[in-house]
Design an enzyme around this catalytic site. Sequence first.
Site, mmCIF file in Angstrom:
data_model
loop_
_atom_site.group_PDB
_atom_site.id
_atom_site.type_symbol
_atom_site.label_atom_id
_atom_site.label_comp_id
_atom_site.label_asym_id
_atom_site.label_seq_id
_atom_site.Cartn_x
_atom_site.Cartn_y
_atom_site.Cartn_z
ATOM 1 C CB CYS A 83 -0.922 0.004 1.206
ATOM 2 S SG CYS A 83 -1.943 1.504 1.295
ATOM 3 C CB ILE A 84 1.474 3.852 -2.578
ATOM 4 C CG1 ILE A 84 2.508 4.958 -2.786
ATOM 5 C CG2 ILE A 84 0.067 4.336 -2.784
ATOM 6 C CD1 ILE A 84 2.565 5.469 -4.200
#
Length: 133
Positions: A83-84
């Site tokens: 997840c960025i």
Amino acid sequence: MFLFMSNFSVLITTPPYDSSAGASALTFIEQAIAQGNVVNHVFFYQQGVYHANSFIRPPGDEIAMPDAWRSLHESFGVRLLVCITAALKRGVCDVHNAQEHEINAANMTAPFEQAGLGEFFTALHECDQLVQF
């Protein structure tokens, strides 16, 4: 005899060294694949993004989780999605984001891929089961 094979999505939300959840996830994935199931991807979210930090170097008697995930990818082709937003919040970034945010070094490298929650939710449509560690 008819056997139902599943397509799994694995969600990792725990950090690599506060519990044995990461090692348990690796074992689960390897056993699922050995039984003929498919693991489409692993999504690292919240504290789980630390699994992608290549700067982590545990003592010699502990599993180097980033290396273990790389080995899993190389052996079975399982996508490793990070997840960025959760990663940047915790200082885990790839080369692109390191440059964009003027950070001296990237600590997330291939085969880990940055992904958003939207991509994760879309990928869930290809799976029969979600397993969280």
